[in-house]
Design an enzyme around this catalytic site. Structure first.
Site, PDB file in Angstrom:
ATOM      1  N   HIS A  85      17.584 -14.732 -90.464  1.00 25.94           N
ATOM      2  CA  HIS A  85      16.324 -15.488 -90.345  1.00 25.94           C
ATOM      3  C   HIS A  85      15.504 -15.328 -91.611  1.00 25.94           C
ATOM      4  O   HIS A  85      15.435 -14.265 -92.215  1.00 25.94           O
ATOM      5  CB  HIS A  85      15.543 -15.128 -89.083  1.00 25.94           C
ATOM      6  CG  HIS A  85      14.838 -13.815 -89.060  1.00 25.94           C
ATOM      7  ND1 HIS A  85      13.567 -13.632 -89.571  1.00 25.94           N
ATOM      8  CD2 HIS A  85      15.196 -12.614 -88.563  1.00 25.94           C
ATOM      9  CE1 HIS A  85      13.184 -12.382 -89.376  1.00 25.94           C
ATOM     10  NE2 HIS A  85      14.155 -11.736 -88.781  1.00 25.94           N
ATOM     11  N   ASP A  97      12.439  -7.386 -93.373  1.00 28.34           N
ATOM     12  CA  ASP A  97      12.600  -8.248 -92.185  1.00 28.34           C
ATOM     13  C   ASP A  97      12.030  -9.627 -92.462  1.00 28.34           C
ATOM     14  O   ASP A  97      10.876  -9.870 -92.209  1.00 28.34           O
ATOM     15  CB  ASP A  97      11.884  -7.591 -90.996  1.00 28.34           C
ATOM     16  CG  ASP A  97      12.060  -8.388 -89.720  1.00 28.34           C
ATOM     17  OD1 ASP A  97      12.925  -9.279 -89.673  1.00 28.34           O
ATOM     18  OD2 ASP A  97      11.305  -8.118 -88.759  1.00 28.34           O
ATOM     19  N   GLU A 131      12.494 -17.182 -86.106  1.00 27.23           N
ATOM     20  CA  GLU A 131      13.122 -16.117 -85.315  1.00 27.23           C
ATOM     21  C   GLU A 131      12.066 -15.244 -84.681  1.00 27.23           C
ATOM     22  O   GLU A 131      12.197 -14.795 -83.535  1.00 27.23           O
ATOM     23  CB  GLU A 131      14.040 -15.262 -86.203  1.00 27.23           C
ATOM     24  CG  GLU A 131      14.844 -14.195 -85.433  1.00 27.23           C
ATOM     25  CD  GLU A 131      14.138 -12.857 -85.235  1.00 27.23           C
ATOM     26  OE1 GLU A 131      14.634 -12.040 -84.446  1.00 27.23           O
ATOM     27  OE2 GLU A 131      13.091 -12.624 -85.839  1.00 27.23           O
ATOM     28  N   GLU A 132      11.012 -14.977 -85.450  1.00 26.95           N
ATOM     29  CA  GLU A 132       9.987 -14.037 -84.989  1.00 26.95           C
ATOM     30  C   GLU A 132       9.215 -14.555 -83.777  1.00 26.95           C
ATOM     31  O   GLU A 132       8.500 -13.808 -83.125  1.00 26.95           O
ATOM     32  CB  GLU A 132       9.019 -13.699 -86.140  1.00 26.95           C
ATOM     33  CG  GLU A 132       9.683 -12.996 -87.337  1.00 26.95           C
ATOM     34  CD  GLU A 132      10.120 -11.566 -87.035  1.00 26.95           C
ATOM     35  OE1 GLU A 132      10.013 -11.129 -85.877  1.00 26.95           O
ATOM     36  OE2 GLU A 132      10.591 -10.891 -87.973  1.00 26.95           O
ATOM     37  N   ASP A 160      20.033  -9.157 -90.032  1.00 29.10           N
ATOM     38  CA  ASP A 160      18.580  -9.072 -89.832  1.00 29.10           C
ATOM     39  C   ASP A 160      18.180  -7.626 -90.098  1.00 29.10           C
ATOM     40  O   ASP A 160      18.469  -6.746 -89.296  1.00 29.10           O
ATOM     41  CB  ASP A 160      18.252  -9.484 -88.391  1.00 29.10           C
ATOM     42  CG  ASP A 160      16.750  -9.577 -88.131  1.00 29.10           C
ATOM     43  OD1 ASP A 160      15.959  -9.226 -89.026  1.00 29.10           O
ATOM     44  OD2 ASP A 160      16.393 -10.009 -87.014  1.00 29.10           O
ATOM     45  N   HIS A 247       7.348  -5.043 -89.425  1.00 30.35           N
ATOM     46  CA  HIS A 247       6.336  -6.004 -88.951  1.00 30.35           C
ATOM     47  C   HIS A 247       4.933  -5.694 -89.460  1.00 30.35           C
ATOM     48  O   HIS A 247       3.939  -6.074 -88.828  1.00 30.35           O
ATOM     49  CB  HIS A 247       6.358  -6.132 -87.416  1.00 30.35           C
ATOM     50  CG  HIS A 247       7.493  -6.973 -86.933  1.00 30.35           C
ATOM     51  ND1 HIS A 247       7.683  -7.316 -85.609  1.00 30.35           N
ATOM     52  CD2 HIS A 247       8.519  -7.558 -87.604  1.00 30.35           C
ATOM     53  CE1 HIS A 247       8.762  -8.070 -85.484  1.00 30.35           C
ATOM     54  NE2 HIS A 247       9.299  -8.217 -86.688  1.00 30.35           N
TER      55      HIS A 247
HETATM   56  N1  PHE Z   1      15.050  -9.267 -84.577  1.00 38.43           N
HETATM   57  C1  PHE Z   1      14.147  -8.194 -84.865  1.00 38.43           C
HETATM   58  C2  PHE Z   1      13.002  -8.733 -85.679  1.00 38.43           C
HETATM   59  O1  PHE Z   1      13.163  -9.624 -86.464  1.00 38.43           O
HETATM   60  C3  PHE Z   1      14.764  -7.079 -85.632  1.00 38.43           C
HETATM   61  C4  PHE Z   1      16.029  -6.536 -85.083  1.00 38.43           C
HETATM   62  C5  PHE Z   1      17.230  -6.830 -85.690  1.00 38.43           C
HETATM   63  C6  PHE Z   1      16.018  -5.716 -83.995  1.00 38.43           C
HETATM   64  C7  PHE Z   1      18.405  -6.319 -85.197  1.00 38.43           C
HETATM   65  C8  PHE Z   1      17.177  -5.189 -83.505  1.00 38.43           C
HETATM   66  C9  PHE Z   1      18.386  -5.494 -84.118  1.00 38.43           C
HETATM   67  O2  PHE Z   1      11.919  -8.264 -85.551  1.00 38.43           O
HETATM   68 ZN    ZN Z   2      10.934  -9.145 -87.125  1.00 37.46          ZN
HETATM   69 ZN    ZN Z   3      14.145  -9.754 -88.083  1.00 31.69          ZN
END
Ligand code: PHE
Ligand code: ZN
Ligand code: ZN
Ligand code: ZN
Length: 281
Positions: A85, A97, A131-132, A160, A247
């Site tokens: 993402h 992230d 994605e978020e 990710d 985050h």
């Molecule tokens: N998808 C979550 C995010 O973007 C991060 C994540 C990735 C969590 C992989 C667990 C495993 O905040």
């Molecule tokens: Zn995230």
């Molecule tokens: Zn993420």
């Protein structure tokens, strides 16, 4: 597979940071920093000979985009896909992230082009929007695939958070074959891995898995603290989060562990070369 120059991956991260800086500090869905991020990645792929498209969707009343890039050639009845993402949270620039996954996948795609790879299977790369906000972009992509298009995707690999500053090496255990492509590579490098347990349902592989597509991926850890045992085997700091800036506004280009990012980018290349060049039966 070629070694992926981590300097190139870090240069993409600096660019994503500068895009956030110029656009109110983030690259979130519906914000100008997202569109600029997608334009940057698309420009690199177009120049390298990929067939790209920005696929729009609407969420929360604003337009978002997935960026899809196909490497011409290979048997399109057998598609290997890798994705990440590209959106950040609104709180910050989202460099680990998920600038990290986005830059890693980009640099592997560019390595495919530099190698003038003629894979047996068809290679496709995806950068997901929103994605978020609940994997909105990747869900939109999977929802819009016909049943026949879905059945042609042999595997989807998700990246990710692969540059955490206090990294762990977590491998998705969803599909055993895809898992072993990664675990074998890390084993040969002498790097211990663990099964990824936080991710199920929490990133863009989830919509693919729900549609019956085999999925795999890598993760270097988030807000959870590294245990003393994990610090012994991986180095870094025990009792400190894998990514203390998860985050947060401090998820900047300084919030990256170069060694982990380097290893993970090389592992992505290994997986794409291994899976893409396997003869189709
Ligand atoms: N998808 C979550 C995010 O973007 C991060 C994540 C990735 C969590 C992989 C667990 C495993 O905040
Ligand atoms: Zn995230
Ligand atoms: Zn993420
Ligand atoms: Zn197949």
């Amino acid at each position: 597979a070629p070694n992926i120059p981590v300097a190139n991956v870090k240069a993409h991260l600096r660019k994503l940071q500068s895009i956030a800086n110029a656009n109110g500090g983030n690259r979130a869905h519906g914000r100008p920093g997202y569109k600029a991020s997608a334009a940057y990645i698309k420009g690199k792929l177009d120049a390298a000979g990929f067939t790209t498209r920005l696929s729009p969707f609407t969420y929360n009343g604003v337009t978002g985009w997935n960026l899809i890039a196909d490497w011409p050639g290979g048997d399109t009845r057998h598609v290997i896909m890798a994705g990440s993402h590209l959106d950040s949270v609104r709180n910050g620039p989202g460099i680990n992230d998920n600038g990290s996954g986005s830059a890693g996948v980009l640099e592997v795609a560019l390595a495919v082009s530099r190698a003038k790879l003629h894979p047996a299977k068809h290679l496709r790369f995806g950068w997901w929007g929103a994605e978020e906000l609940g994997m909105v972009g990747s869900k939109n992509y999977v929802d819009n695939l016909s049943q026949s298009a879905r059945s042609k995707i042999d595997g989807y690999l998700n990246f990710d958070m692969i540059g955490s500053p206090n990294p762990g090496y977590f491998v998705y255990d969803n599909d055993p074959e895809l898992e072993s492509v990664f675990t074998k590579w890390f084993k040969a490098k002498g790097i211990p891995t663990e099964i990824e347990t936080e991710g199920d349902g929490r990133s863009d592989h989830a919509p693919f898995e729900a549609a019956g597509i085999p999925v795999g991926g890598l993760y270097s850890g988030g807000e959870t603290p590294k245990s003393p045992e994990q610090a012994r085997k991986w180095g870094g700091e025990a009792a400190k989060a894998f990514d203390p800036c998860y985050h947060r506004s401090c998820d900047t280009s300084s919030n990256i562990g170069a060694k982990g990012l380097d290893n993970n980018a090389d592992a992505i290349a290994h997986a794409i070369w291994t899976l893409g060049t396997t003869k189709v039966e």
